[in-house]
Write a protein that holds these residues in place. Structure first.
Motif: not given
Length: 302
Positions: A150, A215, A222-224, A227-228, A231, A244-245
């Motif tokens: 974040s 993006n 975004s945070r999501q 994270w992606q 990953k 994980s984040p």
């Protein structure tokens, strides 16, 4: 006695209904445990009986599955309260639960990647396109600074100082901290800023103008989304461990301590309000040392 104790909690203490229901279930299990041991009179309960109930909670029996440490601790809190109430009310002569301590919840140790896995993640052959450059810069920054995801996606262009190699992070509670940024991260960021970010920004028509990481549509990542990125790139690097984040943040802290950094320095870099929060990482490094010792020392298991 159990009914009187629960009434006391409800009337005198104003205990919430959900808590009362939980205590009622816990104390019903306790009285069943005592009954199986042939104890019907609370005046006959000894410290060993209370401790035995605590062990039974963790081990389970034919009628009940084992409880986690947190649930077992709650049940023993109910039992300790019951016996204290009985003693203070003159129902029993002493308090057999006074010295029985609830089980401590197991510490959840942070999962860090081995150094080799992190290097494999960061040294992958670069993919093509603007997003690949952004991903490399983001991953390098996360591992270089220990920033929360974040905090990283919240960075604006003005928060980075490439010449001084620092980043200004907005942490929890609105607390800011200035952290150093390593040379590889600075190089990856400069490549992203020159060769990728302008093209991403053009797609957004200025919607993410201030944001450092953009993006595919030109808005703030975004945070999501971050994270992606982690990953997806971990899978590309063939890293089998789950990510994980916080994976790179945990790795950052663990590797610093394994390298000899002072825990209070790591505390400042992570933005922890208390050194106690940071000390969980010292448990990880001690466990690592213990494992190495057990395998390497000829008399470790003697």
């Amino acid at each position: 006695m159990v009914t009187a104790y629960l009434d006391h909690l409800a009337v005198e203490r104003g205990t919430a209904r959900n808590t009362l229901d939980s205590y009622a279930r816990d104390l019903r299990r306790y009285t069943e445990h005592l009954a199986r041991a042939g104890i019907e009179d609370f005046r006959r309960v000894g410290e060993a009986d209370v401790a035995g109930f605590g062990a039974a909670l963790r081990e389970g029996d034919d009628e009940h599955p084992p409880l986690a440490a947190s649930s077992a601790a709650r049940a023993l809190v109910a039992v300790r309260g019951l016996h204290r109430f009985a003693h203070l009310d003159g129902i029993t002569d002493d308090d057999p639960a006074r010295e029985v301590r609830p089980p401590a919840a197991a510490k959840r140790l942070p999962k860090a990647l081995p150094v080799d896995d992190v290097l494999r993640l960061l040294n992958m052959p670069p993919a093509e396109g603007e997003r690949a450059l952004r991903d490399r810069a983001l991953l390098e920054l996360l591992y270089s600074t220990g920033a929360r995801i974040s905090e990283a996606v919240g960075l604006d262009l003005d928060d980075m100082d490439a010449r001084d190699r620092t980043a200004l992070l907005d942490g929890k509670g609105g607390k800011q901290r200035l952290v150093p940024v390593g040379k590889p991260a600075v190089a990856a960021l400069e490549a992203y800023l020159v060769r990728a970010r302008p093209a991403l920004a053009a797609r957004g028509g200025g919607t993410g103008t201030a944001a450092l990481f953009l993006n595919a549509r030109g808005g703030r990542l975004s945070r999501q989304g971050a994270w992606q990125v982690l990953k997806t790139n971990a899978e590309r690097a063939g890293i089998s461990a789950s990510v994980s984040p916080h994976t790179l943040r945990h790795s950052f802290a663990t590797h610093l301590l394994e390298g000899g950094a002072d825990v209070r320095v790591v505390q400042e870099l992570l933005g922890h309000a208390s050194v106690t929060t940071t000390q969980v990482y010292t448990l990880v490094t001690v466990n690592t040392l213990r494992e190495i010792y057990a395998h390497a020392h000829p008399r470790a298991l003697g």
